[in-house]
Design a protein around this motif. Structure first.
Motif, PDB file in Angstrom:
ATOM      1  N   TYR A 148      26.624  27.313  60.674  1.00  0.00           N
ATOM      2  CA  TYR A 148      26.236  27.847  59.381  1.00  0.00           C
ATOM      3  C   TYR A 148      26.213  26.748  58.308  1.00  0.00           C
ATOM      4  N   PRO A 149      25.366  26.916  57.296  1.00  0.00           N
ATOM      5  CA  PRO A 149      25.317  25.923  56.203  1.00  0.00           C
ATOM      6  C   PRO A 149      26.674  25.773  55.530  1.00  0.00           C
ATOM      7  N   LYS A 150      26.963  24.557  55.103  1.00  0.00           N
ATOM      8  CA  LYS A 150      28.247  24.280  54.468  1.00  0.00           C
ATOM      9  C   LYS A 150      28.377  24.950  53.106  1.00  0.00           C
ATOM     10  N   VAL A 151      27.246  25.384  52.542  1.00  0.00           N
ATOM     11  CA  VAL A 151      27.306  26.043  51.230  1.00  0.00           C
ATOM     12  C   VAL A 151      27.740  27.496  51.339  1.00  0.00           C
ATOM     13  N   LEU A 152      27.969  27.992  52.567  1.00  0.00           N
ATOM     14  CA  LEU A 152      28.503  29.342  52.768  1.00  0.00           C
ATOM     15  C   LEU A 152      29.936  29.250  53.262  1.00  0.00           C
ATOM     16  N   ARG A 153      30.784  30.125  52.746  1.00  0.00           N
ATOM     17  CA  ARG A 153      32.179  30.158  53.193  1.00  0.00           C
ATOM     18  C   ARG A 153      32.679  31.611  53.238  1.00  0.00           C
ATOM     19  N   LEU A 154      33.770  31.792  53.946  1.00  0.00           N
ATOM     20  CA  LEU A 154      34.440  33.090  54.028  1.00  0.00           C
ATOM     21  C   LEU A 154      35.702  33.075  53.178  1.00  0.00           C
ATOM     22  N   HIS A 155      35.780  34.024  52.240  1.00  0.00           N
ATOM     23  CA  HIS A 155      37.044  34.257  51.529  1.00  0.00           C
ATOM     24  C   HIS A 155      37.714  35.447  52.200  1.00  0.00           C
ATOM     25  N   PRO A 156      38.970  35.317  52.626  1.00  0.00           N
ATOM     26  CA  PRO A 156      39.591  36.384  53.426  1.00  0.00           C
ATOM     27  C   PRO A 156      39.923  37.646  52.639  1.00  0.00           C
ATOM     28  N   ALA A 157      40.210  37.530  51.345  1.00  0.00           N
ATOM     29  CA  ALA A 157      40.630  38.708  50.559  1.00  0.00           C
ATOM     30  C   ALA A 157      40.328  38.448  49.087  1.00  0.00           C
ATOM     31  N   LEU A 158      39.111  38.731  48.693  1.00  0.00           N
ATOM     32  CA  LEU A 158      38.664  38.453  47.331  1.00  0.00           C
ATOM     33  C   LEU A 158      38.771  39.719  46.483  1.00  0.00           C
ATOM     34  N   GLY A 159      39.347  39.582  45.307  1.00  0.00           N
ATOM     35  CA  GLY A 159      39.500  40.731  44.417  1.00  0.00           C
ATOM     36  C   GLY A 159      38.162  41.271  43.951  1.00  0.00           C
ATOM     37  N   TYR A 160      38.043  42.602  43.964  1.00  0.00           N
ATOM     38  CA  TYR A 160      36.842  43.255  43.450  1.00  0.00           C
ATOM     39  C   TYR A 160      37.216  43.934  42.140  1.00  0.00           C
ATOM     40  N   TYR A 161      36.477  43.592  41.074  1.00  0.00           N
ATOM     41  CA  TYR A 161      36.803  44.069  39.742  1.00  0.00           C
ATOM     42  C   TYR A 161      35.708  44.993  39.217  1.00  0.00           C
ATOM     43  N   GLU A 162      36.117  46.007  38.458  1.00  0.00           N
ATOM     44  CA  GLU A 162      35.179  46.883  37.769  1.00  0.00           C
ATOM     45  C   GLU A 162      35.593  46.986  36.308  1.00  0.00           C
ATOM     46  N   LYS A 163      34.600  47.152  35.436  1.00  0.00           N
ATOM     47  CA  LYS A 163      34.896  47.275  34.017  1.00  0.00           C
ATOM     48  C   LYS A 163      35.293  48.695  33.670  1.00  0.00           C
ATOM     49  N   ASP A 164      36.362  48.808  32.904  1.00  0.00           N
ATOM     50  CA  ASP A 164      36.758  50.108  32.390  1.00  0.00           C
ATOM     51  C   ASP A 164      35.769  50.522  31.309  1.00  0.00           C
ATOM     52  N   PRO A 165      35.126  51.690  31.429  1.00  0.00           N
ATOM     53  CA  PRO A 165      34.093  52.077  30.465  1.00  0.00           C
ATOM     54  C   PRO A 165      34.612  52.267  29.050  1.00  0.00           C
ATOM     55  N   THR A 166      35.899  52.517  28.909  1.00  0.00           N
ATOM     56  CA  THR A 166      36.460  52.747  27.574  1.00  0.00           C
ATOM     57  C   THR A 166      36.857  51.444  26.899  1.00  0.00           C
TER      58      THR A 166
END
Length: 336
Positions: A148-166
């Motif tokens: 695979y290209p070196k510009v791709l990597r695997l992060h094992p546990a990346l935080g997923y964030y969402e904006k609070d609508p308020t």
């Protein structure tokens, strides 16, 4: 004369309105017919069916074949007759304000902090290897590679964030494995990262499974394979990999249609094939920006020298070259 406080106010309202423009425009008197995303007369220049509201990038986006593209503020002004300052006040009334008090630092992360974050995430990630989550995902798309290209990597546990609508603040709601892609600018240095959140060999079932870490990529790209004299261009990372597998060409990914026409390409590349998405069932962004890039490259020949530039489109409306590759691979597996 520039007014930094007023400009900060505008940016704050735009940030809070992002992704809410259909609701905002409807509440401020823009008719439901306009917001149904059908071809209509343009509120700005008339015609019959030249205008379509798309909200494609969450900014109240529309496109008119005569007077061009625009966003929520421009559309609101055209329909209601409001001047910009009044339109700003009306949108601000709907979305509220989170502007900091005078002399208080803005909550938006600085460019330096974002670069430091990108560097940290990249260092936490590992090269893609057979059997890992990124390989499973790409294999499921029939895009597996021996290396695979070196510009791709695997992060094992990346935080997923969402904006609070308020509050408008981001909060972490989960962690997923993720495919990271390094986005490089004209000087070859990393600008930011692209993230694809993964679960069980597929894109995670979240509202934004694909995200750029920070805005403003402005012509930067994911350089999957380095070119010599020939280079292929595609919009998405998976589409670019499909083009590489189908043609053997080195490919760069521009990541979105709007960035496609801005791409920086080295003058040493003399043959460029732009593999555009066929957006004929939507608003033709894929075709429009691909041809805009081709046009710009031809106009720059006085700097780069003569170039062969081609735009290629899948035959089927609503598809990209990754769809074409997947269909071909699945047909081959059924007949063997």
């Amino acid at each position: 004369m520039n007014n930094p406080e007023y400009e900060a106010r505008i940016e704050d309202v735009k940030r809070r309105a992002h992704g809410r423009w259909t609701e905002i425009l409807g509440s401020l008197g823009v008719g439901e017919q306009i917001l149904k995303k059908r071809n209509l007369p343009c509120p700005l220049c008339g015609g019959t069916d030249r205008f379509q509201y798309t909200d494609k990038f969450g900014e109240g986006n529309y496109h008119c074949r005569a007077c061009g593209a625009g966003g929520g503020f421009k559309l609101l002004q055209a329909v209601t007759g409001l001047d910009f300052n009044t339109a700003l006040k009306e949108v601000e009334r709907v979305v509220g304000t989170s502007r900091p008090a005078p002399h208080v630092a803005s909550p938006e992360p600085s460019a330096e902090r974002m670069k430091a974050l990108a560097k940290r995430l990249w260092e936490e990630a590992t090269p893609v290897t057979p059997g890992d989550e990124v390989d499973r995902y790409l294999s499921g798309r029939r895009l597996a590679l021996a290396h695979y290209p070196k510009v791709l990597r695997l992060h094992p546990a990346l935080g997923y964030y969402e904006k609070d609508p308020t509050s408008g603040k981001s909060r972490k709601v989960a962690e997923y494995a993720a495919m990271l892609a390094c986005i490089q600018g004209a000087d070859g240095h990393a600008v930011t990262l692209h993230r694809t959140y993964l679960k069980d060999g597929r894109k995670a079932n979240v509202s934004e499974a694909k995200k750029v870490l920070s805005s403003g990529i402005n012509g930067a790209s994911v350089r999957l394979f380095e070119p010599e004299h020939e280079l292929a261009i595609a919009e998405g990372i998976e589409t670019a990999m499909a083009v590489h597998l189908a043609t053997g060409k080195p490919v760069w990914a521009g990541l979105n249609a709007g960035n496609l026409e801005k791409l920086w390409l080295p003058d040493s590349v003399q043959s460029i094939c732009i593999y555009a998405d066929n957006d004929a069932q939507a608003d033709f962004d894929g075709q429009m920006f691909a041809f805009a890039l081709a046009r710009r490259l031809k106009k720059q020949e006085h700097q780069s020298g003569p170039r062969q530039v081609r735009v290629l489109l899948p035959k089927t409306p609503g598809t990209d070259w990754a769809d074409v590759w997947l269909a071909k691979a699945e047909h081959a597996s059924r007949t063997t």
